[in-house]
Write an enzyme that holds these catalytic residues in place. Sequence first.
Site, short mmCIF file in Angstrom:
data_model
loop_
_atom_site.label_atom_id
_atom_site.label_comp_id
_atom_site.label_asym_id
_atom_site.label_seq_id
_atom_site.Cartn_x
_atom_site.Cartn_y
_atom_site.Cartn_z
N LYS A 147 6.03 0.24 7.45
CA LYS A 147 5.69 1.52 6.82
C LYS A 147 6.96 2.33 6.63
CE LYS A 147 2.05 4.94 7.60
NZ LYS A 147 0.96 5.26 8.51
N VAL B 218 3.90 1.23 2.22
CA VAL B 218 3.80 0.17 3.22
C VAL B 218 4.16 -1.16 2.57
CG1 VAL B 218 2.27 -0.97 4.87
CG2 VAL B 218 2.02 1.48 4.44
N ASP C 108 -9.04 11.77 12.19
CA ASP C 108 -8.90 11.54 10.75
C ASP C 108 -9.66 10.29 10.32
OD1 ASP C 108 -8.06 12.42 8.31
OD2 ASP C 108 -6.08 11.47 8.41
N GLY D 116 0.83 -1.19 0.00
CA GLY D 116 0.00 0.00 0.00
C GLY D 116 0.86 1.24 0.00
N GLY E 56 0.49 5.65 0.92
CA GLY E 56 -0.33 6.78 1.32
C GLY E 56 0.36 8.06 0.89
N GLY E 57 -0.16 9.19 1.36
CA GLY E 57 0.39 10.47 0.96
C GLY E 57 1.85 10.60 1.36
N MET E 58 2.23 9.94 2.44
CA MET E 58 3.60 10.17 2.90
C MET E 58 4.39 8.89 3.13
SD MET E 58 3.01 11.24 6.79
CE MET E 58 2.96 9.99 8.03
N1 ATP Z 1 -0.91 -2.37 9.24
C1 ATP Z 1 -1.18 -2.50 7.95
N2 ATP Z 1 -1.40 -3.72 7.43
C2 ATP Z 1 -1.67 -3.86 6.10
N3 ATP Z 1 -1.73 -2.82 5.23
C3 ATP Z 1 -1.51 -1.59 5.70
C4 ATP Z 1 -1.24 -1.35 7.08
N4 ATP Z 1 -1.08 -0.02 7.26
C5 ATP Z 1 -1.26 0.54 6.07
N5 ATP Z 1 -1.53 -0.38 5.12
C6 ATP Z 1 -1.76 -0.16 3.69
O1 ATP Z 1 -0.95 0.92 3.28
C7 ATP Z 1 -1.73 2.01 2.82
C8 ATP Z 1 -1.13 3.33 3.27
O2 ATP Z 1 -1.13 3.37 4.69
P1 ATP Z 1 -1.46 4.69 5.50
O3 ATP Z 1 -2.82 5.21 5.13
O4 ATP Z 1 -1.25 4.43 6.93
O5 ATP Z 1 -0.34 5.61 4.93
P2 ATP Z 1 -0.20 7.15 5.05
O6 ATP Z 1 0.98 7.54 4.25
O7 ATP Z 1 -0.21 7.51 6.49
O8 ATP Z 1 -1.53 7.61 4.37
P3 ATP Z 1 -2.19 9.05 4.32
O9 ATP Z 1 -2.15 9.43 2.89
O10 ATP Z 1 -3.58 8.78 4.83
O11 ATP Z 1 -1.42 9.90 5.19
C9 ATP Z 1 -3.13 1.77 3.37
O12 ATP Z 1 -4.08 2.31 2.50
C10 ATP Z 1 -3.20 0.26 3.43
O13 ATP Z 1 -3.59 -0.27 2.18
#
Ligand code: ATP
Length: 573
Positions: free
Chosen positions: A41, A26, A139, A19, A21-23
């Site tokens: 992450k 994973v 959030d 996965g 996300g914006g920052m």
């Molecule tokens: N603990 C986890 N187990 C499995 N997949 C995960 C987990 N944490 C995150 N993911 C996957 O990774 C992706 C990105 O995670 P997350 O939303 O925490 O990242 P972010 O960079 O903080 O995102 P945002 O853009 O909301 O700030 C999620 O959409 C999910 O698909």
Amino acid sequence: MVVVNELIRHRYRILGEIGAGGMSVVHLARDERLNKLWAVKQIRGSSDPVRRDLVVRSLTVEAAMIKGLDHPAIPRIVDLIDDDGDLLVVMDYVEGRTLESIIDSDGPQREDDVADWGVQLCDVLEYLHARRPPVVFRDMKPSNVMLTPDGMVKLIDFGIALESGTEDRPHIGDDRTLGTPGYGAPEQFDPNASVDSRADVYALGATLFHLLTGSDPRRNAIVTVRTIRPGLSEGMERIISRATSACPGDRYAGCVEMAYDLLHYRERDRAHRLMLVRRWRGFLAAVVAVAACLAFGGASLIGAAYVTAIDFDHWMRVGSQSTRPDHARAAYLTAIGIKPSSTAPYGRLIALYTADGILSDAEEYEYNTVITQNAELLRADADEWAALSYETGKMYWYYYAGSSERSTADPPSAEGDQRYARMRAASQWMRDAASNTGFAERSMAGVYADIAEFNMGIVPRINDGSDRGEYGPYFGRLKNLVTAAGRGGNDVLGMDSANLALAAMQVYPRKFRADGVDRADMERLLESVGALIESTVPTTESLDGQRRDAIEGLPCARSAVDNAFVDVTGASR
Ligand SMILES: Nc1ncnc2c1ncn2[C@@H]1O[C@H](COP(=O)(O)OP(=O)(O)OP(=O)(O)O)[C@@H](O)[C@H]1O
């Protein structure tokens, strides 16, 4: 930069990206030490040192925040690694998809499913809000919630969660500081307004709105849900409208109340109520009667759940996921109200009651009431009933701390009368379990029942001189009990059995001898007791006390056995 197949810290093997996300990106990683999967992450590198610093700060806050939390819907953070400038957060891997990807691929979701997810999210938000100081998640949105294949939700991304009263806010750009436009409550975007748990109520309402209608609040205004999907219930419409009120004072004051309404959303729908009346007319009367006995406080997440008469599985799941024993108990009692003939919730209640090592009077009363009320239905499945009777018997035998009223037939004992009160309470359950010829633990249930009966009947027998011949079989049963306790790996059972055997070896060694038990046999039993003591790790005060009793009792029992083999002439045999 993390690459596939790389081994981080000699431990985490990167298997691939799961996965982004914006920052962050994973990755899925395998723990080579524990042979377990984790999510790792990795924070996206930024050429801007100020931004990178902000990101690092946010992550550190996230990690510190989550470390103090313990809820099944919150993945744990287990490691924070600075890997040559790459910041990596190792956390529980959640198998499943985000609610966002579910809406994106499947469109609007079924109302019952959304209500179920909503209740679960209320439970975890309530958990956060009940922390001291309270934690406001700030959030809530579909991309921050994952759904596992068995229907459980998990909250991810604590980047901007805030402990009330904390000034140390993470600042990762304006959007992250404030929450996500569309989902974030209006006060989150007002520099002069204060933000409390009602902001989470708003965002949860917006999330449910998106799930039900498919309309994304980031792009479209939140309107009454039935304007978009007329087939939705009135009840659900009212819940979403109230949760997403612009003014915090018009929203639910807390998630408990919102969960209650989500559980009952259909009752509030007139059309559905008519349908329910037709379909469940007879059934509801019975369920409501059971629920009336539950009398669980109105402020509970899972209080008056009885009217959701069809969701036994739901309540079993709520019970197993709940971190609060009183909530879990109420959930299992509700499940019993829905399906009184199923033994599963009774088994769960036993596990809850015994978790602290003591079955209290109040717990015993509660259990006894429901099981007695439903015994006839439960007995219909003889095998299940035997297994439940056996577990019930063990609960009384090992954990009952209630009435220590003494029967004049009980033998005097240094440990007091409680053991005999426990045995008396357990004996009928054990007898019931032993009477089922197909029950795998039948002979062990018989051992318990016979031991109880021996102890309940031996004093009158001694008094009328008919006790001879009773001791040999009793010794055999004690041996079986101690052997089974040694195999079982349960320290509470182990120490209780050890003390029971030691008490008997101190009181009856001459009687055992007279009934033909030889010295080597008695010494072997004491050795097994010694091994049980050795293998016990006292994890609670009461277990520690039992272990100390056993340690003190062992030499006394040894010398009682020695004495039993000293002839009147003084010669040892
Ligand atoms: N603990 C986890 N187990 C499995 N997949 C995960 C987990 N944490 C995150 N993911 C996957 O990774 C992706 C990105 O995670 P997350 O939303 O925490 O990242 P972010 O960079 O903080 O995102 P945002 O853009 O909301 O700030 C999620 O959409 C999910 O698909």
